[in-house]
Design an enzyme around this catalytic site. Structure first.
Site, short mmCIF file in Angstrom:
data_model
loop_
_atom_site.label_atom_id
_atom_site.label_comp_id
_atom_site.label_asym_id
_atom_site.label_seq_id
_atom_site.Cartn_x
_atom_site.Cartn_y
_atom_site.Cartn_z
N SER A 155 0.75 -1.25 -0.08
CA SER A 155 -0.02 0.03 -0.17
C SER A 155 1.10 1.23 -0.06
CB SER A 155 -0.76 -0.01 1.12
OG SER A 155 -1.53 1.28 1.37
N TYR A 161 -1.84 -1.00 10.13
CA TYR A 161 -1.98 -1.40 8.81
C TYR A 161 -0.65 -0.87 8.19
CZ TYR A 161 -3.67 -0.94 3.91
OH TYR A 161 -3.72 -1.06 2.56
#
Length: 279
Positions: free
Chosen positions: A141, A155
Site C-alpha cells: 500500500s 496497517y
C-alpha cells in the site's frame, strides 16, 4: 493484444471483489485459468459459474495455512499446476494509534496482512519449482510511504513489512526462476475503505460521492481504478516482466511522493510543488 497469460494457472486471493475481481476478469480474458481464494462464499460460487471451466473458487481465510494449501491443491489438481500467485486479499484492520492500540488489534492486523503474505509465499514455492519458474505478486500500500501518511498504524507497519518480505523472497527464490514483486496501490475507491475484512460492505453512493476527494489525494488529479492495479498485476504475471523481480511497483498516481492534506482542487498544485521542493 490478448493471450498474454495463455496456458498459465493463477491463484488470486481476494479475487471476488474490488481490485481482486478486476484482476480475475483480466487474467481470464488474457487466457489464464484462475483459482479465486476468498472468504465470500456466495460471490465466489457465482464467479465460478460465470467463468465455468476457467475459474475455480476456494473458500479461504488467508490467515489460515490449511486454506491456502487447499487453494494450491485446487490449482494443481484442477488446472494442472501453478504459475502465478497474486496475494491481494486484505483489509484495513485495527484503527488504534501508537499509544492506544490493543495487543489483540495489533496481532489481528498483522495476521491478516503479514502472516498471510508469509503463507502465500510459502505455499507457492513447491508447485512453482515443479513448473521450473513462477511469478508471485504481493500487495502492499502507499500508506507507509506517502509523505504525511495515509493509513492506520498497524496497517501501515504491516504493509511496509510486505515490501520487505517480497524483497527477501525475491533474493531467496531467484535461483529457482521464481520472481517476487509487490504492487503498491494508491487510493483506489473499493470496499476496503469500509474497513470490513471481507471487503463486502455496500459502499454505494458514498464511494460515488467520494470520488472527487479521491482525485485530490495525489499529484495526478484523477481517480485510481481497480483496472489500473489489475493491469500492473497482468504485467508482473506475464512474460513481459520475465527479467523483473524484487520490485515494489507504485500504482498510485504519485501518492507515495505526496498526499494532499484534504486540499482543494485549486490549492493542491501549489502544495505538491512545495513538498517536492523540500525533497
Amino acid at each position: 493484444m490478448a493471450g498474454r497469460l495463455d496456458g498459465k494457472v493463477a491463484i488470486i486471493s481476494g479475487g471476488v471483489s474490488g481490485m481482486g475481481l478486476a484482476a480475475t476478469e483480466l487474467f481470464v480474458a488474457e487466457g489464464a485459468r484462475v483459482v479465486v481464494a476468498d472468504i465470500q462464499d456466495e460471490k465466489g460460487r457465482a464467479l465460478e459459474q460465470r467463468f465455468a471451466g476457467k475459474v475455480r473458487f476456494s473458500l479461504c481465510d488467508v490467515r489460515e495455512e490449511a486454506d491456502f494449501v487447499a487453494a494450491v491443491v485446487q490449482a494443481v489438481d484442477g488446472f494442472g499446476g501453478l504459475d502465478v500467485m497474486y496475494h491481494n486479499a486484505g483489509a484495513v484492520g485495527d484503527y488504534g494509534g501508537v499509544d492506544d492500540i490493543s495487543v489483540e488489534g495489533w496481532d489481528d492486523t498483522q495476521h491478516l496482512l503479514l502472516r498471510s503474505t508469509m503463507l502465500a509465499l510459502k505455499v507457492a514455492v513447491a508447485p512453482m519449482k515443479t513448473r521450473g519458474k513462477g511469478s508471485i505478486i504481493l500487495t502492499s500500500s502507499a500508506a507507509p510511504f506517502s509523505l504525511g501518511g495515509s493509513g492506520p498504524y498497524a496497517y501501515s507497519v504491516a504493509k511496509a513489512g510486505v515490501v520487505a518480505a517480497g524483497r527477501y523472497a525475491a533474493l531467496a527464490l531467484g535461483q529457482y526462476r521464481i520472481r517476487v514483486n509487490t504492487i503498491v496501490p494508491g487510493a483506489v475507491p473499493t470496499s476496503i475503505w469500509s474497513g470490513h475484512v471481507g471487503g463486502d460492505a455496500d459502499m454505494g453512493d458514498r464511494l460515488a460521492l467520494d470520488r472527487e476527494r479521491f482525485s485530490r489525494m495525489q499529484p495526478l488529479p484523477q481517480v485510481g481504478e481497480a483496472r489500473n492495479i489489475a493491469d500492473a498485476a497482468l504485467f508482473l504475471a506475464s512474460e513481459a516482466s520475465d527479467f523483473v523481480t524484487g520490485v515494489a511497483l507504485p500504482v498510485d498516481g504519485g501518492l507515495c511522493l505526496y498526499r494532499a492534506p484534504e486540499a482543494t482542487a485549486n490549492g493542491q498544485r501549489g502544495a505538491v510543488q512545495d513538498a517536492a521542493a523540500k525533497l
